[in-house]
Design a protein around this motif. Structure first.
Motif, PDB file in Angstrom:
ATOM      1  N   GLY A 232       0.809  -1.207   0.000  1.00 58.32           N
ATOM      2  CA  GLY A 232       0.000   0.000   0.000  1.00 58.32           C
ATOM      3  C   GLY A 232       0.843   1.257   0.000  1.00 58.32           C
ATOM      4  N   ASN A 233       2.030   1.180  -0.625  1.00 57.43           N
ATOM      5  CA  ASN A 233       2.925   2.334  -0.687  1.00 57.43           C
ATOM      6  C   ASN A 233       3.298   2.629  -2.132  1.00 57.43           C
ATOM      7  N   GLU A 234       4.285   3.491  -2.348  1.00 60.57           N
ATOM      8  CA  GLU A 234       4.663   3.891  -3.708  1.00 60.57           C
ATOM      9  C   GLU A 234       5.316   2.752  -4.484  1.00 60.57           C
ATOM     10  N   LYS A 235       5.727   1.717  -3.795  1.00 61.86           N
ATOM     11  CA  LYS A 235       6.436   0.615  -4.437  1.00 61.86           C
ATOM     12  C   LYS A 235       5.536  -0.566  -4.796  1.00 61.86           C
TER      13      LYS A 235
ATOM     14  N   VAL B  77       6.649  -9.990   2.713  1.00 62.18           N
ATOM     15  CA  VAL B  77       6.414  -8.649   2.161  1.00 62.18           C
ATOM     16  C   VAL B  77       7.730  -7.876   2.106  1.00 62.18           C
ATOM     17  N   ASP B  78       8.524  -7.987   3.153  1.00 65.39           N
ATOM     18  CA  ASP B  78       9.842  -7.322   3.167  1.00 65.39           C
ATOM     19  C   ASP B  78      10.713  -7.836   2.024  1.00 65.39           C
ATOM     20  N   GLU B  79      10.696  -9.154   1.825  1.00 66.03           N
ATOM     21  CA  GLU B  79      11.472  -9.757   0.731  1.00 66.03           C
ATOM     22  C   GLU B  79      10.963  -9.270  -0.625  1.00 66.03           C
ATOM     23  N   ALA B  80       9.653  -9.140  -0.734  1.00 64.32           N
ATOM     24  CA  ALA B  80       9.055  -8.694  -1.996  1.00 64.32           C
ATOM     25  C   ALA B  80       9.477  -7.271  -2.335  1.00 64.32           C
TER      26      ALA B  80
ATOM     27  N   ILE C 160      11.657  -6.106  -5.610  1.00 65.15           N
ATOM     28  CA  ILE C 160      11.185  -5.087  -6.545  1.00 65.15           C
ATOM     29  C   ILE C 160      12.260  -4.016  -6.757  1.00 65.15           C
ATOM     30  N   THR C 161      12.871  -3.574  -5.680  1.00 68.77           N
ATOM     31  CA  THR C 161      13.945  -2.574  -5.771  1.00 68.77           C
ATOM     32  C   THR C 161      15.093  -3.080  -6.640  1.00 68.77           C
ATOM     33  N   ASP C 162      15.502  -4.331  -6.421  1.00 71.25           N
ATOM     34  CA  ASP C 162      16.614  -4.914  -7.185  1.00 71.25           C
ATOM     35  C   ASP C 162      16.280  -5.017  -8.672  1.00 71.25           C
ATOM     36  N   ILE C 163      15.052  -5.464  -8.981  1.00 72.57           N
ATOM     37  CA  ILE C 163      14.660  -5.655 -10.386  1.00 72.57           C
ATOM     38  C   ILE C 163      14.537  -4.308 -11.094  1.00 72.57           C
ATOM     39  N   ILE C 164      14.021  -3.306 -10.412  1.00 69.36           N
ATOM     40  CA  ILE C 164      13.909  -1.964 -11.015  1.00 69.36           C
ATOM     41  C   ILE C 164      15.294  -1.454 -11.402  1.00 69.36           C
ATOM     42  N   GLU C 165      16.264  -1.614 -10.518  1.00 69.37           N
ATOM     43  CA  GLU C 165      17.636  -1.164 -10.795  1.00 69.37           C
ATOM     44  C   GLU C 165      18.213  -1.881 -12.013  1.00 69.37           C
ATOM     45  N   GLN C 166      17.974  -3.181 -12.108  1.00 72.80           N
ATOM     46  CA  GLN C 166      18.478  -3.947 -13.252  1.00 72.80           C
ATOM     47  C   GLN C 166      17.818  -3.503 -14.549  1.00 72.80           C
ATOM     48  N   LEU C 167      16.501  -3.293 -14.517  1.00 78.30           N
ATOM     49  CA  LEU C 167      15.775  -2.891 -15.721  1.00 78.30           C
ATOM     50  C   LEU C 167      16.194  -1.495 -16.177  1.00 78.30           C
ATOM     51  N   GLU C 168      16.439  -0.610 -15.228  1.00 83.97           N
ATOM     52  CA  GLU C 168      16.895   0.740 -15.579  1.00 83.97           C
ATOM     53  C   GLU C 168      18.249   0.682 -16.284  1.00 83.97           C
TER      54      GLU C 168
ATOM     55  N   SER D  74       3.853 -13.325  -8.562  1.00 89.26           N
ATOM     56  CA  SER D  74       2.941 -12.612  -7.667  1.00 89.26           C
ATOM     57  C   SER D  74       3.510 -11.269  -7.227  1.00 89.26           C
ATOM     58  N   VAL D  75       4.823 -11.233  -6.999  1.00 86.06           N
ATOM     59  CA  VAL D  75       5.468  -9.989  -6.570  1.00 86.06           C
ATOM     60  C   VAL D  75       5.459  -8.962  -7.704  1.00 86.06           C
ATOM     61  N   ILE D  76       5.783  -9.404  -8.908  1.00 82.44           N
ATOM     62  CA  ILE D  76       5.762  -8.488 -10.061  1.00 82.44           C
ATOM     63  C   ILE D  76       4.342  -7.989 -10.312  1.00 82.44           C
ATOM     64  N   GLU D  77       3.386  -8.860 -10.150  1.00 84.64           N
ATOM     65  CA  GLU D  77       1.977  -8.506 -10.315  1.00 84.64           C
ATOM     66  C   GLU D  77       1.558  -7.444  -9.296  1.00 84.64           C
ATOM     67  N   ALA D  78       2.153  -7.497  -8.127  1.00 84.74           N
ATOM     68  CA  ALA D  78       1.817  -6.548  -7.056  1.00 84.74           C
ATOM     69  C   ALA D  78       2.600  -5.248  -7.159  1.00 84.74           C
ATOM     70  N   SER D  79       3.691  -5.262  -7.915  1.00 88.53           N
ATOM     71  CA  SER D  79       4.538  -4.072  -8.043  1.00 88.53           C
ATOM     72  C   SER D  79       3.806  -2.951  -8.785  1.00 88.53           C
ATOM     73  N   LYS D  80       4.063  -1.720  -8.388  1.00 88.71           N
ATOM     74  CA  LYS D  80       3.483  -0.566  -9.068  1.00 88.71           C
ATOM     75  C   LYS D  80       4.371  -0.073 -10.218  1.00 88.71           C
ATOM     76  N   THR D  81       5.568  -0.625 -10.319  1.00 91.21           N
ATOM     77  CA  THR D  81       6.528  -0.146 -11.315  1.00 91.21           C
ATOM     78  C   THR D  81       6.908  -1.193 -12.348  1.00 91.21           C
ATOM     79  N   ILE D  82       6.971  -2.454 -11.933  1.00 90.60           N
ATOM     80  CA  ILE D  82       7.363  -3.540 -12.851  1.00 90.60           C
ATOM     81  C   ILE D  82       6.100  -4.186 -13.422  1.00 90.60           C
ATOM     82  N   GLN D  83       6.188  -4.573 -14.682  1.00 89.01           N
ATOM     83  CA  GLN D  83       5.013  -5.158 -15.320  1.00 89.01           C
ATOM     84  C   GLN D  83       5.432  -6.173 -16.384  1.00 89.01           C
ATOM     85  N   PHE D  84       4.637  -7.228 -16.532  1.00 89.35           N
ATOM     86  CA  PHE D  84       4.850  -8.178 -17.614  1.00 89.35           C
ATOM     87  C   PHE D  84       4.256  -7.614 -18.902  1.00 89.35           C
ATOM     88  N   THR D  85       4.934  -7.865 -20.030  1.00 85.50           N
ATOM     89  CA  THR D  85       4.371  -7.498 -21.321  1.00 85.50           C
ATOM     90  C   THR D  85       3.472  -8.640 -21.796  1.00 85.50           C
ATOM     91  N   ARG D  86       2.811  -8.418 -22.927  1.00 81.76           N
ATOM     92  CA  ARG D  86       1.967  -9.461 -23.499  1.00 81.76           C
ATOM     93  C   ARG D  86       2.785 -10.655 -23.962  1.00 81.76           C
TER      94      ARG D  86
END
Length: 333
Positions: A119-122, A134-137, A141-149, A173-185
């Motif tokens: 329920g936060n910006e992440k 949740v802490d692990e998730a 998310i932080t690690d994957i965002i850095e790699q994708l950037e 499930s974690v990517i699905e819950a992320s507000k920044t990372i998303q799966f493509t089609r």
């Protein structure tokens, strides 16, 4: 499982005001969730007092209905474990019982194994079995965002540095819950604001189509694929060929390389008419070139006929001069 009937039994022994607060706060029995302020206004008490009543009611239910709650929680726990032990709240509620989502939400607040986080910006609100998930998730998310950037484009999960011991269902499930990372089609992973991940406008959808196909396409085919991919179930929203063509013309990401054929500039194609391409080829060469050499280089940039190149060279003799051995060079050179 009859979640609605279970919840009725759980709140029935409570004082009437407690019952009303719980039923309204959680939207039980097909109702809508009511805010603390609205209930405070109803009873002429503060929001904080409503919160105290809610917490006291939940505590009483937990103390006197342990076995019922444990039994009701089994199916929810089964679904949650099946999804990797963590799930975005709205999706979990729908998976367990879409028709009685509010009752499932209520039971999640009562059963001990479940933890609500995010329920936060992440990350969106999620439910997990234990806070540590949740802490692990959030760290994942932080690690994957850095790699994708660093990579700068959507990639497969196997192209990312992900610990091998992580469960794929948990990752999904974690990517699905992320507000920044998303799966493509195409099941690649990227940042949600990238046009190839979440194409909002027609030009972005055209870009997505070309990236997906990996080769130049005619604008008519681009329009067809946009409708197939994005508007297959909504005929009224489908785009038309003219709109797509106009967007391709205006956007510098696209290069016309033949009769109606468009490619991406990031593939190395350069804008300009055939005359400009030939001029660029000669200038970059820095020396006279034979027709064959010019043709081979131009055809890397344009899908045109050989006769077109011959015609351009012949009709622009004031620009393209010839040496005694028949090679071409630029006048300014």
């Amino acid at each position: 499982m009859d979640y609605q009937n279970i919840c009725k039994k759980l709140i029935q022994p409570l004082p009437s005001k407690y019952q009303d607060v719980i039923a309204n706060r959680f939207g039980l029995g097909g109702g809508t969730k009511t805010t603390l302020q609205a209930l405070g206004n109803k009873y002429n008490i503060t929001r904080e007092r409503v919160r105290q009543i809610q917490n006291r009611a939940l505590s009483l239910i937990k103390q006197t209905n342990k076995k019922i709650i444990e039994e009701a929680a089994k199916e929810i726990e089964y679904v949650l474990k099946k999804e990797g032990g963590i799930k975005r709240e709205d999706i979990l509620l729908e998976k367990v019982d879409k028709e009685n989502a509010n009752e499932v939400f209520f039971l999640l607040h009562l059963a001990d194994p479940f933890y609500r986080g995010g329920g936060n910006e992440k990350i969106h609100f999620v439910w997990s079995i234990g806070k540590e998930k949740v802490d692990e998730a959030e760290q994942f998310i932080t690690d994957i965002i850095e790699q994708l950037e660093d990579i700068g484009e959507p990639v497969s999960l196997v192209d990312l540095d992900i610990p091998k011991n992580l469960d794929r269902k948990w990752i999904n499930s974690v990517i699905e819950a992320s507000k920044t990372i998303q799966f493509t089609r195409d099941d690649l992973v990227g940042l949600y604001f990238w046009p190839e991940v979440n194409p909002k406008y027609i030009r972005d959808k055209a870009y997505y189509v070309l990236k997906r196909e990996g080769k130049p396409l005619h604008f008519v085919d681009i329009a067809k694929k946009i409708n197939e991919i994005f508007f297959q179930n909504d005929k009224r929203a489908q785009t038309n060929v003219k709109t797509v063509h106009n967007e391709l013309i205006k956007d510098e990401r696209f290069v016309l390389i033949g009769r109606g054929l468009y490619a991406l500039s990031e593939w190395g194609y350069q804008p300009g008419f055939t005359k400009e391409i030939i001029a660029r080829v000669l200038k970059e060469a820095g020396k006279p070139l034979s027709f064959e050499e010019i043709k081979n280089k131009v055809l890397l940039q344009r899908k045109i006929k050989e006769n077109t190149i011959i015609s351009v060279l012949s009709n622009n003799r004031n620009i393209f001069l010839r040496t005694e051995d028949g090679k071409y060079y630029l006048k300014d050179e």
